[in-house]
Design a protein around this motif. Structure first.
Motif, short mmCIF file in Angstrom:
data_model
loop_
_atom_site.label_atom_id
_atom_site.label_comp_id
_atom_site.label_asym_id
_atom_site.label_seq_id
_atom_site.Cartn_x
_atom_site.Cartn_y
_atom_site.Cartn_z
N HIS A 351 0.93 -1.30 0.18
CA HIS A 351 0.17 0.32 0.09
C HIS A 351 0.77 0.78 -0.35
N ALA A 352 2.10 1.19 1.20
CA ALA A 352 3.11 2.32 1.37
C ALA A 352 4.43 1.71 1.41
N GLY A 353 4.96 2.89 -0.14
CA GLY A 353 7.11 2.58 0.92
C GLY A 353 7.30 2.11 -0.57
N ARG A 363 4.25 10.44 -2.33
CA ARG A 363 3.38 9.10 -3.26
C ARG A 363 3.37 7.86 -2.40
N LEU A 364 2.32 7.32 -2.53
CA LEU A 364 2.55 5.85 -1.58
C LEU A 364 3.17 5.58 -2.34
N ALA A 365 3.41 4.90 -3.13
CA ALA A 365 3.94 3.56 -3.06
C ALA A 365 4.47 3.31 -5.08
N PRO A 366 5.19 3.31 -5.80
CA PRO A 366 6.10 2.55 -7.01
C PRO A 366 5.51 1.15 -7.43
N PHE A 374 9.27 8.51 -4.13
CA PHE A 374 7.96 7.97 -3.53
C PHE A 374 8.23 7.80 -2.10
N SER A 375 7.36 7.69 -1.27
CA SER A 375 6.94 7.64 0.78
C SER A 375 8.23 6.58 0.84
N SER A 376 8.91 6.26 2.25
CA SER A 376 9.69 6.12 2.23
C SER A 376 9.01 5.68 4.35
N PHE A 377 9.06 4.27 4.82
CA PHE A 377 9.65 4.12 6.23
C PHE A 377 10.65 3.29 6.94
N ALA A 402 1.30 9.53 8.57
CA ALA A 402 0.04 9.18 8.31
C ALA A 402 -0.23 9.72 6.77
N VAL A 403 -1.34 8.09 6.85
CA VAL A 403 -1.23 7.52 5.64
C VAL A 403 -2.82 7.11 4.94
N PRO A 404 -2.87 8.35 3.72
CA PRO A 404 -4.03 8.21 3.34
C PRO A 404 -4.67 6.69 3.17
N PHE A 405 -6.04 6.19 2.70
CA PHE A 405 -6.56 4.55 2.63
C PHE A 405 -6.71 5.01 1.30
#
Length: 541
Positions: A351-353, A363-366, A374-377, A402-405
């Motif tokens: 979903h993200a990362g 942005r969520l994920a590539p 893109f986002s990193s955690f 905070a991550v969007p659904f």
């Protein structure tokens, strides 16, 4: 920890060392003399400091680790297999070189040694003397010393039993043939020998169910789920207590270090962390089943931008769960990502990362792993939601995200953002932490493992600061709710010891106070009064 590197010989930054010439039939092409350990270091799992000279005739494997690090955690079971395979020929020594301030304390390292059931000596390298001496720059790093006291092999990043076994096998025959191997076991005085039994053992997470007035406790080191009412009355336990991954009825099913949980009707979902599985507990019919994972750690980049079959896809240390709109969101600590699993059809996706360990918004994920932009955690370990956003305790970056659904990004408001933490920094995002209340960018946390949303506020288990903090999600304003940073187990004054899980219900916060082997309750309607939950009748399995 930073990046899993390919196997390489590490550079030894040792002053005045001499390289030894060895025979052409040696399995190792180069050997470097290792100096004695510095004096004055504190040791665990041994009654006295370990001298390298006393280990002549043994292979010695140094494991440079820090107990916050998920990659270091992944290495520990591989080392345990190796120790069992070579009890007479090998001695493993853990060199704990701390990242966080809280990890420098020997007492905290002792708790980590007990939590991970480490059975070899561990030295507290709090001043990074050994880290620098051996030129280490990555957690974990492994260094093999031969029976004559020479470094012969090293690797950065995670290593499997199979990799390490191949290296040892390569050397054992040679040193045995040369008469240099002393095949006698060495026994050490383990910290575990002094431990007294407790009803809970290192509980990692807790889930409060206000509607059903139930409390679900991940009794992690007892490999089970404890269910009570909100006042602590014991209802049942799920799991036999033995390490394993057997499905079946609640009394005989097995887990291994379970962590986060999520409730959806009569279904309790469990992150079975060290089994790398997602389990489903049917609370009505008292059955446990596996719904995702293969029972072993994924060591490859996850599939991106496509769906995979949950029971055909290996997982990597799932740590926290959240249910939203028919989907199960998974804080996948190992690959530093948030995954999404449909509860209506057999499919899982990232979903993200992007898989990079970092604190980066966007942005969520590539479509491909590790793609920039893109986002990193960084080891996400706690999840909560207000129904619009998924909030993440991003532990290694000491941040709350905070991550969007939304499954597709439409605008800036539907991108990953940081409420408090380090995403705005140009560098050192994973190494900027502390204990600072305030607003937004000025706030500092230290390895938070848990987050809960309740009545418009976020409550955070600021784990290595031994505090519970409260955040206004609209502007990031943060203040300490309870705790004074000193580790302890008292209700008055309220003190905690590495609290890791947090949940809210009926005007109270329920906290998994991990190193105290207890559940603590903060009454938000009674001036944040703290008490320790008593669970009558609960015994260790």
């Amino acid at each position: 920890m930073r990046t899993i590197a390919a196997a390489v010989m590490i550079t030894l930054a040792v002053v005045a060392i001499a390289e030894a010439q060895i025979g052409t039939d040696s399995p190792f092409s180069r050997r470097v003399k290792v100096q004695p350990f510095p004096e004055g270091l504190e040791w665990l799992n041994t009654s006295e400091p370990v001298e390298l000279e006393s280990l002549r005739g043994k292979f010695v494997l140094l494991d440079f680790w820090t107990y916050c690090c998920i990659n270091c955690m992944h290495v520990l079971p591989e080392l345990k297999k190796l120790e069992k395979a070579y009890p007479n020929e090998l001695v493993v020594i853990g060199v704990h070189s701390a990242k966080f301030e809280g990890e420098q304390q020997t007492e905290n390292i002792k708790e980590a040694v007990l939590r991970h059931k480490i059975e070899h000596p561990v030295v507290n390298d709090s001043r990074l003397l050994l880290w620098r001496r051996f030129g280490v720059n990555t957690w974990p790093t492994l260094l093999l010393i031969d029976p004559q006291g020479y470094a012969v092999w090293g690797q950065k990043g995670e290593a499997t039993f199979e990799q390490l076994d191949a290296v040892l096998k390569k050397g054992l025959a040679y040193y045995k043939r040369k008469g240099l191997l002393e095949a006698k076991p060495i026994k050490f005085d383990l910290e575990a020998a002094e431990v007294q039994p407790t009803p809970l053992r290192f509980p990692g997470k807790v889930l409060a169910d206000e509607t059903g007035r139930r409390l679900f406790i991940a009794d992690s080191n007892h490999n089970r789920i404890v269910v009570t009412d909100l006042d602590g009355k014991l209802i049942e336990t799920v799991g036999a207590g033995a390490v394993g991954r057997a499905d079946g009825d609640c009394a005989t099913a097995q887990f291994q270090q379970p962590q986060g949980m999520a409730l959806d009707g009569d279904s309790l979902y469990v992150a079975d962390t060290e089994n790398h599985l997602i389990r489903k507990v049917d609370l009505k019919n008292k059955r446990v089943s596996t719904i995702a994972g293969l029972g072993y750690q994924s060591r490859v980049a996850p599939p991106m931008d496509r769906f995979s079959v949950p029971l055909k896809t290996p997982l990597n240390s799932p740590w926290a769960l959240w249910v939203h709109d028919g989907d199960l969101y998974i804080a996948m600590a190992g690959p530093h990502q948030i995954w999404r699993m449909s509860l209506k059809r057999p499919q899982t996706t990232v979903h993200a990362g992007n898989g990079r360990e970092d604190i980066v918004d966007g942005r969520l994920a590539p479509r491909a792993p590790y793609q920039m932009g893109f986002s990193s955690f960084a080891q996400p370990s706690g999840l909560a939601s207000d129904g619009s956003w998924l909030y993440v305790a991003d532990s290694e970056g000491s941040s709350i995200r905070a991550v969007p659904f939304a499954k597709r990004v439409a605008n800036a408001k539907s991108q990953v953002r940081t409420l408090v933490g380090t995403a705005h920094l140009p560098s050192a995002r994973l190494f900027t932490f502390g204990d600072v209340d305030g607003r937004g960018r000025e706030v500092r946390l230290q390895h938070p493992l848990g987050v809960a949303y309740y009545k418009g506020k976020l409550y955070v288990a600021d784990t290595y600061n031994n505090k519970i903090k409260v955040i206004n999600p609209s502007d990031g304003t943060t203040r300490t709710l309870v705790g004074d940073k000193q580790p302890g187990s008292s209700d008055t004054p309220p003190r905690f010891n590495e609290p890791a899980g947090i949940s809210a219900a009926a005007g109270k916060l329920y906290i998994a106070d991990t190193n105290n082997h207890a559940i603590r309750v903060v009454d938000l309607e009674e001036s944040n009064r703290v008490k320790t939950l008593s669970i009558a009748g609960l015994k260790q399995p």
